[in-house]
Design a protein around this motif. Structure first.
Motif, mmCIF file in Angstrom:
data_model
loop_
_atom_site.group_PDB
_atom_site.id
_atom_site.type_symbol
_atom_site.label_atom_id
_atom_site.label_comp_id
_atom_site.label_asym_id
_atom_site.label_seq_id
_atom_site.Cartn_x
_atom_site.Cartn_y
_atom_site.Cartn_z
ATOM 1 N N ALA A 71 0.816 -1.213 0.000
ATOM 2 C CA ALA A 71 0.000 0.000 0.000
ATOM 3 C C ALA A 71 0.852 1.267 0.000
ATOM 4 N N MET A 72 2.145 1.115 0.280
ATOM 5 C CA MET A 72 3.031 2.277 0.360
ATOM 6 C C MET A 72 3.770 2.556 -0.944
ATOM 7 N N PHE A 73 4.006 1.490 -1.724
ATOM 8 C CA PHE A 73 4.833 1.630 -2.920
ATOM 9 C C PHE A 73 4.139 0.976 -4.110
ATOM 10 N N LYS A 74 3.996 1.702 -5.182
ATOM 11 C CA LYS A 74 3.416 1.125 -6.399
ATOM 12 C C LYS A 74 4.349 0.054 -6.961
ATOM 13 N N GLY A 75 3.738 -1.055 -7.371
ATOM 14 C CA GLY A 75 4.500 -2.129 -7.994
ATOM 15 C C GLY A 75 5.341 -2.942 -7.033
ATOM 16 N N TRP A 76 5.110 -2.782 -5.717
ATOM 17 C CA TRP A 76 5.982 -3.461 -4.757
ATOM 18 C C TRP A 76 5.782 -4.967 -4.773
ATOM 19 N N THR A 77 6.894 -5.698 -4.724
ATOM 20 C CA THR A 77 6.885 -7.138 -4.430
ATOM 21 C C THR A 77 8.039 -7.414 -3.489
ATOM 22 N N ALA A 78 7.937 -8.497 -2.757
ATOM 23 C CA ALA A 78 8.996 -8.842 -1.815
ATOM 24 C C ALA A 78 10.314 -9.089 -2.531
ATOM 25 N N ASP A 79 10.256 -9.714 -3.697
ATOM 26 C CA ASP A 79 11.486 -10.081 -4.397
ATOM 27 C C ASP A 79 12.182 -8.882 -5.037
ATOM 28 N N VAL B 262 -6.943 5.649 13.288
ATOM 29 C CA VAL B 262 -7.529 4.916 12.154
ATOM 30 C C VAL B 262 -6.379 4.224 11.437
ATOM 31 N N GLN B 263 -6.258 2.927 11.687
ATOM 32 C CA GLN B 263 -5.132 2.160 11.157
ATOM 33 C C GLN B 263 -5.542 1.416 9.894
ATOM 34 N N HIS B 264 -4.621 1.280 8.990
ATOM 35 C CA HIS B 264 -4.742 0.578 7.700
ATOM 36 C C HIS B 264 -6.075 0.801 6.970
ATOM 37 N N PRO B 265 -6.494 2.082 6.745
ATOM 38 C CA PRO B 265 -7.690 2.298 5.921
ATOM 39 C C PRO B 265 -7.482 1.735 4.520
ATOM 40 N N GLY B 266 -8.521 1.141 3.972
ATOM 41 C CA GLY B 266 -8.451 0.629 2.608
ATOM 42 C C GLY B 266 -7.755 -0.699 2.456
ATOM 43 N N GLU B 267 -7.351 -1.349 3.566
ATOM 44 C CA GLU B 267 -6.737 -2.671 3.450
ATOM 45 C C GLU B 267 -7.833 -3.708 3.245
ATOM 46 N N ILE B 268 -8.245 -3.800 1.998
ATOM 47 C CA ILE B 268 -9.282 -4.724 1.564
ATOM 48 C C ILE B 268 -8.639 -5.655 0.551
ATOM 49 N N ASP B 269 -9.053 -6.902 0.533
ATOM 50 C CA ASP B 269 -8.465 -7.844 -0.421
ATOM 51 C C ASP B 269 -8.570 -7.286 -1.836
ATOM 52 N N GLY B 270 -7.443 -7.295 -2.527
ATOM 53 C CA GLY B 270 -7.372 -6.763 -3.887
ATOM 54 C C GLY B 270 -6.858 -5.340 -3.937
ATOM 55 N N ALA B 271 -6.750 -4.681 -2.781
ATOM 56 C CA ALA B 271 -6.270 -3.304 -2.760
ATOM 57 C C ALA B 271 -4.753 -3.269 -2.795
ATOM 58 N N SER B 272 -4.217 -2.219 -3.366
ATOM 59 C CA SER B 272 -2.777 -1.985 -3.386
ATOM 60 C C SER B 272 -2.563 -0.524 -3.738
ATOM 61 N N ALA B 273 -1.326 -0.080 -3.711
ATOM 62 C CA ALA B 273 -1.034 1.291 -4.139
ATOM 63 C C ALA B 273 -1.395 1.504 -5.597
ATOM 64 N N ASP B 274 -1.368 0.438 -6.381
ATOM 65 C CA ASP B 274 -1.764 0.540 -7.788
ATOM 66 C C ASP B 274 -3.272 0.465 -7.967
ATOM 67 N N ASN B 275 -3.970 -0.024 -6.941
ATOM 68 C CA ASN B 275 -5.424 -0.175 -7.019
ATOM 69 C C ASN B 275 -6.049 0.174 -5.657
ATOM 70 N N PRO B 276 -5.966 1.441 -5.253
ATOM 71 C CA PRO B 276 -6.511 1.810 -3.944
ATOM 72 C C PRO B 276 -8.032 1.648 -3.912
ATOM 73 N N LEU B 277 -8.537 1.019 -2.856
ATOM 74 C CA LEU B 277 -9.974 0.807 -2.708
ATOM 75 C C LEU B 277 -10.573 1.688 -1.621
ATOM 76 N N SER B 278 -9.772 2.596 -1.104
ATOM 77 C CA SER B 278 -10.237 3.663 -0.211
ATOM 78 C C SER B 278 -9.469 4.921 -0.582
#
Length: 694
Positions: A189-197, A651-667
């Protein structure tokens, strides 16, 4: 908005992939998918729920919800705790005053459950953001730019996912130092395109800076009622994963805490996964390090049997970590630095009034997944801290200081009081129900005496350099508290989170959030203090130490068995269930000036947004739960502060809904439009600027 008395209120469907009303992404980043793994407590502790002998023989004494109290070793059974625990002891606490007002002060109209992407408050109230992720904290901090984040900027800005919030007054005016925990980072949610690898060093260092704590000066505008955060040069500061901490207390300097970077075993860089906390009577902040295990890699490579058992009991296993921090700092690699993990999982103390002070980690309070710690001054002047270990089937603890609190704000008194948590006795709780096991059948039906209640004892674990646990040295008790506690057979609880003493009645209230493993094959089934299998909604426990908070025996009862009041397996302190708000997954607790209990929720399993609830604990309205606010979709309600004139929630982690990301914010809360969601502290107040609890 409508009253909770509306029996036609709409219960919303559960969100997809939400095992407990929480999204998969929240589970992934906040606790490392803890509930997807076996609970770390595999001990065979037995629950002695079928009480026989004298307690059962005296069942006839349990009238009007009275609880038998054990006065002490050899003293026999007495009624010392009965009057204080009776639900209708003081009906004047909340008598009607006319015009809908009551002396409990909870005169607002309850908010209706919803899934809106905003903070919803009762009619007649306003709300506003005090500070949000990325806002400047210290002088020289740049304005937040989501697409151009840097570690240097984040170290000067408000961190991510603020949980606990506490206020320390500055003088007698409308000025406070607000201290916020930054529990965890959600990199997707903090970085667009983020992956662990593909995570970069800069992204990792931003995350290190976004963890920790913030100290911020806030002022109340009397004309508008709004709370405003200030960039203050004298007091404001950021504490991050690069800040220095001192280990204090009996385990400081232990070989179990020494690393190649710190051969003294007394200096630690940073604090992380700081969940709840408390404000001490001497004006400092206690903060609990919780799900620290998920940040460490390669526990699966450890072959030594003792080390492997210790790591497993704290939830460490497997290879690479979720965030891959071990790629950039070997201290997060258990194979390289086996003791670094032992330097997290403590209660942290920070002095916001002395910005040059070094925060400490108190080893005397034990090491586990601390939700927080909250203290009360006992009648003899000693300090008692209550704590919960936030894990399925784990325990409740308390600490009693050796030395006494010194009143006053002199430098001498404050320095003395800041050392009180370094010397004392650490205990773990064992609960006993007063009903036969057959009456706790898992349906939620109350036992014959009309309550889930009983008595208990605090079992000593260690004091100073003395261990009370056979086979464990004192250092091992403090560093591996979970394993030491297992050895004395305390009671396995349903995720004990915030555990706080009520300053008005001196009873202790514990939020037991949930435990869907209870009753599963091979797992402990319902017990009187944890009476439901597949406990999705949690409960709130009320505990009263006998004679004083330093006592080693107590009485207890369940104040709330949470969930939909329309179902048979819920209980609201004996109050009419048609007159209450539904509540699910209690997390943090707080108290207003009248002693009413306020509860924030985490992972509402009834399908609506999380919220903040108020409930009287005395008089004829005892158990009447009323919802005060809801937070935006995907968010958790944290860190409530309830003053006479305003309420603060994190208000912690607003918008943390399955499928949400920085590339697809749902809040898009709190800034609206197409903006990214940002965790924030929110204040609510009455439009007429009257008292919240009045």
């Amino acid at each position: 908005m409508s009253s909770s008395t509306d029996r036609g209120r709409r219960l919303l469907p559960l969100l997809p992939n939400h095992p407990l009303g929480r999204s998969a992404v929240t589970c992934k980043f906040r606790c490392g998918d803890a509930c997807a793994h076996e609970a770390p407590n595999t001990s065979g502790n037995t629950y002695f729920g079928d009480v026989v002998g004298e307690v059962v023989r005296r069942r006839g004494l349990l009238k009007a919800g009275a609880v038998l109290a054990v006065a002490g070793a050899g003293a026999g059974l007495v009624g010392a705790g009965t009057a204080a625990a009776a639900p209708h002891r003081d009906v004047d606490v909340d008598v009607d005053l006319g015009g809908g007002r009551r002396k409990d002060g909870l005169n607002f109209t309850a908010v209706t459950p919803n899934t809106e992407d905003r903070v919803v408050v009762p009619d007649g109230y306003e709300q506003g953001v005090v500070i949000r992720w990325g806002d400047p904290v210290v002088p020289g901090a740049p304005a937040f730019d989501f697409d151009r984040q840097t570690a240097a900027a984040q170290a000067k800005q408000f961190g991510f996912n603020n949980d606990f919030c506490g206020l320390v007054p500055l003088g007698h005016g409308d000025r406070w130092l607000m201290v916020s925990n930054h529990e965890y980072t959600t990199e997707s949610a903090m970085f667009k395109g983020w992956t662990a690898d593909t995570t970069t060093r800069e992204q990792v260092e931003i995350a290190w800076a976004a963890h920790g704590m913030s100290v911020v000066l806030v002022e109340r505008d009397r004309r508008s009622g709004r709370l405003v955060a200030k960039v203050d040069r004298q007091y404001n500061r950021r504490i991050t994963l690069k800040s220095e901490f001192r280990l204090t207390g009996p385990a400081a300097g232990s070989a179990l805490l020494k690393t190649s970077a710190d051969p003294t075993g007394t200096l630690v860089l940073g604090t992380m996964n700081n969940c709840a906390g408390g404000v001490t009577p001497w004006g400092t902040i206690l903060s609990g390090e919780e799900n620290f295990n998920q940040y460490f890699a390669n526990a699966g490579t450890v072959t030594d049997a003792t080390a492997k058992q210790r790591l497993s009991r704290y939830g460490l296993s497997g290879g690479a970590s979720q965030r891959r921090w071990e790629k950039f700092d070997e201290r997060f690699d258990v194979a390289r630095e086996p003791n670094e993990v032992n330097r997290f999982g403590w209660v942290v103390e920070v002095d916001p009034l002395d910005p040059t002070s070094t925060p400490v980690k108190h080893t005397a309070l034990g090491r586990f997944k601390h939700e927080g710690a909250n203290v009360i001054i006992a009648r003899d002047g000693r300090v008692v801290a209550y704590m919960g270990d936030d894990e399925r089937f784990d325990y409740m603890y308390k600490f009693v200081s050796d030395e006494k609190y010194k009143p006053g704000n002199s430098r001498y008194a404050r320095e003395h009081n800041k050392k009180l948590l370094d010397k004392g006795t650490l205990y773990v709780a064992k609960f006993t129900g007063d009903s036969p096991a057959a009456e706790v059948d898992g349906t939620g039906r109350l036992p014959a005496d009309g309550e889930f209640d009983g008595r208990g004892e605090w079992i000593p674990l260690a004091s100073g350099d003395r261990s009370f646990v056979p086979g464990f040295t004192a250092e091992e008790v403090y560093v591996f508290t979970r394993l030491a506690a297992d050895a004395v057979s305390p009671t396995k609880m349903d995720r004990p989170e915030d555990v706080e003493p009520n300053p008005r009645n001196r009873r202790v209230y514990a939020a037991l959030t949930n435990n869907t493993d209870r009753g599963k094959a091979g797992k402990e089934g319902p017990t009187e203090p944890n009476p439901r299998p597949n406990n999705r909604h949690g409960h709130v426990l009320e505990l009263e130490d006998h004679r004083d908070n330093t006592a080693t025996t107590f009485s207890w009862r369940l104040l709330l068995v949470c969930g939909d009041p329309n179902t048979a397996d819920t209980y609201f302190g004996g109050y009419d269930k048609s007159q209450v708000s539904s509540i699910s997954c209690p997390d943090n607790v707080a108290f207003d000036s009248r002693g009413n209990l306020w509860i924030s929720t985490d992972g509402n399993a009834l399908g609506s947004n999380d919220g903040l609830f108020a409930v009287p604990v005395e008089g004829r309205y005892r158990g009447r739960v009323k919802q005060f606010l809801t937070v935006p979709r995907g968010a958790e309600t944290c860190g409530p502060v309830v003053e006479d004139d305003f309420v603060l929630v994190s208000v912690q982690h607003p918008g943390e809904i399955d499928g949400a990301s920085a590339d697809n914010p749902l809040s898009h809360w709190p800034d609206g439009g197409a903006t990214q969601p940002r965790p924030a502290v929110v204040a609510a107040w009455k439009k007429d600027k009257g008292r919240i609890c009045g």
